[in-house]
Design a protein around this motif. Structure first.
Motif, mmCIF file in Angstrom:
data_model
loop_
_atom_site.group_PDB
_atom_site.id
_atom_site.type_symbol
_atom_site.label_atom_id
_atom_site.label_comp_id
_atom_site.label_asym_id
_atom_site.label_seq_id
_atom_site.Cartn_x
_atom_site.Cartn_y
_atom_site.Cartn_z
ATOM 1 N N PHE A 173 62.858 -28.106 -17.926
ATOM 2 C CA PHE A 173 62.859 -29.763 -17.040
ATOM 3 C C PHE A 173 64.523 -30.096 -17.215
ATOM 4 C CE2 PHE A 173 62.700 -33.923 -17.774
ATOM 5 C CZ PHE A 173 62.093 -34.531 -16.895
ATOM 6 N N THR A 174 65.464 -30.388 -18.722
ATOM 7 C CA THR A 174 66.741 -30.304 -18.574
ATOM 8 C C THR A 174 67.168 -29.746 -17.707
ATOM 9 O OG1 THR A 174 66.995 -29.502 -20.230
ATOM 10 C CG2 THR A 174 66.038 -31.375 -21.452
ATOM 11 N N ASN A 175 67.083 -28.725 -17.365
ATOM 12 C CA ASN A 175 68.719 -27.520 -16.559
ATOM 13 C C ASN A 175 68.472 -27.736 -15.059
ATOM 14 O OD1 ASN A 175 69.617 -24.300 -17.627
ATOM 15 N ND2 ASN A 175 68.309 -26.398 -19.363
ATOM 16 N N LEU A 176 66.741 -28.791 -14.876
ATOM 17 C CA LEU A 176 66.789 -28.944 -13.443
ATOM 18 C C LEU A 176 67.312 -30.367 -13.235
ATOM 19 C CD1 LEU A 176 65.239 -28.277 -10.705
ATOM 20 C CD2 LEU A 176 63.502 -29.591 -11.644
ATOM 21 N N THR A 177 67.436 -31.244 -14.884
ATOM 22 C CA THR A 177 67.687 -32.763 -14.207
ATOM 23 C C THR A 177 69.727 -32.952 -14.252
ATOM 24 O OG1 THR A 177 67.716 -32.804 -16.372
ATOM 25 C CG2 THR A 177 65.862 -33.908 -14.564
ATOM 26 N N TYR A 178 70.185 -31.861 -15.527
ATOM 27 C CA TYR A 178 71.398 -31.125 -14.897
ATOM 28 C C TYR A 178 72.116 -30.993 -13.976
ATOM 29 C CZ TYR A 178 75.347 -28.061 -15.862
ATOM 30 O OH TYR A 178 76.546 -27.665 -16.051
ATOM 31 N N ALA A 179 71.258 -29.753 -12.686
ATOM 32 C CA ALA A 179 71.289 -28.875 -11.964
ATOM 33 C C ALA A 179 71.639 -30.565 -11.015
ATOM 34 C CB ALA A 179 70.690 -27.765 -11.571
ATOM 35 N N PHE A 180 70.925 -31.399 -11.018
ATOM 36 C CA PHE A 180 70.843 -31.898 -9.918
ATOM 37 C C PHE A 180 71.305 -33.495 -9.458
ATOM 38 C CE2 PHE A 180 65.842 -30.660 -8.484
ATOM 39 C CZ PHE A 180 65.858 -31.299 -7.262
ATOM 40 N N PHE A 181 71.833 -33.568 -11.647
ATOM 41 C CA PHE A 181 72.148 -34.822 -11.283
ATOM 42 C C PHE A 181 74.518 -34.651 -12.175
ATOM 43 C CE2 PHE A 181 68.360 -36.698 -11.998
ATOM 44 C CZ PHE A 181 68.952 -37.771 -10.147
ATOM 45 N N ASP A 182 74.074 -33.999 -13.234
ATOM 46 C CA ASP A 182 74.932 -33.489 -14.580
ATOM 47 C C ASP A 182 76.320 -32.381 -13.977
ATOM 48 O OD1 ASP A 182 74.333 -35.035 -15.651
ATOM 49 O OD2 ASP A 182 73.316 -34.347 -17.264
ATOM 50 N N SER A 183 76.252 -31.868 -13.070
ATOM 51 C CA SER A 183 77.208 -30.773 -11.823
ATOM 52 C C SER A 183 78.179 -31.783 -11.084
ATOM 53 C CB SER A 183 76.505 -29.560 -11.797
ATOM 54 O OG SER A 183 75.617 -30.230 -10.910
ATOM 55 N N PHE A 184 77.963 -33.126 -11.117
ATOM 56 C CA PHE A 184 78.778 -34.238 -9.908
ATOM 57 C C PHE A 184 80.004 -33.617 -10.532
ATOM 58 C CE2 PHE A 184 81.062 -37.133 -8.963
ATOM 59 C CZ PHE A 184 81.078 -37.886 -7.946
ATOM 60 N N GLY A 185 80.220 -32.961 -11.749
ATOM 61 C CA GLY A 185 81.613 -33.480 -11.936
ATOM 62 C C GLY A 185 82.269 -32.268 -11.831
ATOM 63 N N ILE A 186 81.833 -31.191 -11.686
ATOM 64 C CA ILE A 186 82.387 -29.391 -11.434
ATOM 65 C C ILE A 186 81.821 -29.665 -10.022
ATOM 66 C CG2 ILE A 186 81.643 -26.977 -11.295
ATOM 67 C CD1 ILE A 186 79.504 -27.583 -13.663
ATOM 68 N N ILE A 187 81.523 -30.166 -9.138
ATOM 69 C CA ILE A 187 81.813 -30.345 -7.964
ATOM 70 C C ILE A 187 82.766 -30.941 -7.742
ATOM 71 C CG2 ILE A 187 80.864 -30.416 -5.486
ATOM 72 C CD1 ILE A 187 77.053 -29.920 -7.002
ATOM 73 N N ASP A 188 82.823 -31.715 -7.810
ATOM 74 C CA ASP A 188 84.373 -32.344 -7.796
ATOM 75 C C ASP A 188 85.733 -32.805 -7.637
ATOM 76 O OD1 ASP A 188 85.522 -35.653 -6.882
ATOM 77 O OD2 ASP A 188 85.067 -35.770 -8.560
ATOM 78 N N VAL A 189 85.697 -31.746 -9.144
ATOM 79 C CA VAL A 189 86.516 -30.953 -9.348
ATOM 80 C C VAL A 189 87.223 -29.484 -8.591
ATOM 81 C CG1 VAL A 189 88.254 -30.056 -11.635
ATOM 82 C CG2 VAL A 189 86.705 -32.361 -11.491
#
Length: 310
Positions: free
Chosen positions: A225-241
């Protein structure tokens, strides 16, 4: 002993009093912005001009029909693929590494610290590290490949390679988080069932799959569950950079960048060139609905396979 003897709070009002700070924080930072987003999805709104006009469900129709639909549908599919791969690779790899780190070997403590430290980095820093590592000219990966095989892949320009490297960065960033939980779970696992299976002649794979995996299932369920929400929302910074949503692929993947997930597209549409906050809000509503649907499916289906008896 009666049921009332087990109750911590004799009065329900006391329990609600303790819950009040948490409920206020959720209301201010989660529920109220979510409601405002739903309302905004029914308007044409420009963030920089400050204009706002009610247009009904047109933003939602534009997501699935018209010139903007192919870009949204592509980012929708990419988000599903990206999230599933980050989740699956992250869980499998962290479980394997945690089992190795849990063994009684020399230098195990240093080994564990080295595995956990990426979690201390912010997504932006993790993206920067990977950008340097996979830089086609000065990156260490291409330096090694050119010395060994004479090749220099365009890791951050080729659509397929870029998508793979972005997933790798997201998995690496979250590995430490998963490993901490798996290490804690492994150190509390009873050794008796595993030793009994070994005496009965079970192979290493059977001991892992039929004995250890069920005992780790509560941790795996939580991390899924936590990895799924991480993939949806928290990896934004990685993609932006790393990519800023680029590069654009071919065919059905030629409408937006191949690393443009729904979360990143909401940001680009809301604060980018068109600054259409209403359209971005409609995308955000779909993203919220998608997360709720996947969470319901996860809790409804996979929670039945979780064993808390070990």
């Amino acid at each position: 002993m009666s049921q009332s003897d087990h109750e911590v709070f004799k009065k329900g009002s006391v329990a609600w009093l303790y819950l009040l700070p948490t409920l206020l924080i959720l209301l201010v930072f989660i529920y109220y912005p979510a409601m405002k987003t739903v309302v905004l999805a029914f308007y044409r709104s420009n963030f920089f001009l400050g204009t706002r006009k009610f247009i009904g469900t047109r933003n939602f129709r534009n997501l699935f029909t018209g010139v903007l639909a192919p870009g949204f549908l592509q980012s929708f599919v990419q988000t599903i693929i990206y999230s599933i791969l980050v989740l699956a690779i992250g869980i499998v790899l962290s479980q394997f590494l945690a089992i190795q780190a849990n063994k009684d070997i020399r230098g195990a403590r240093i080994y564990r610290i080295l595995l956990i430290w990426p979690f201390a980095l912010s997504p932006a820093v993790a993206g920067t590290v990977y950008s340097f590592m996979f830089n086609p000219e000065v990156g260490i990966v291409n330096d090694v490949l050119s010395r060994l095989f004479g090749i220099k892949p365009l890791w951050l320009s080729d659509p397929k390679l870029t998508f793979a490297v972005t997933i790798g960065a997201a998995v690496w960033k979250n590995l430490g988080y998963n490993i901490v939980f798996y290490l804690a779970a492994l150190q509390n696992v009873s050794r008796e069932p595993i030793e009994a299976a070994q005496i009965d002649g079970a192979t290493g794979w059977k001991r892992f799959w039929h004995v250890l995996m069920p005992m780790l299932s509560p941790t795996t369920f939580f991390l899924a569950f936590t990895n799924l929400t991480y993939a949806f929302f928290d990896s934004f910074g990685i993609i932006d950079v790393m990519t800023k949503g680029a590069p654009v692929g071919t065919g059905a993947f030629g409408n937006v960048g191949v690393t443009t997930t729904l979360m990143y597209k909401v940001y680009v549409d809301g604060f980018g060139g068109s600054s259409d906050m209403g359209f971005a809000a409609a995308e955000g509503v779909i993203l919220m609905a998608l997360v709720l649907l996947m969470s319901y499916f996860q809790f409804g289906v996979f929670s039945r396979r979780v064993s808390y008896d070990a």
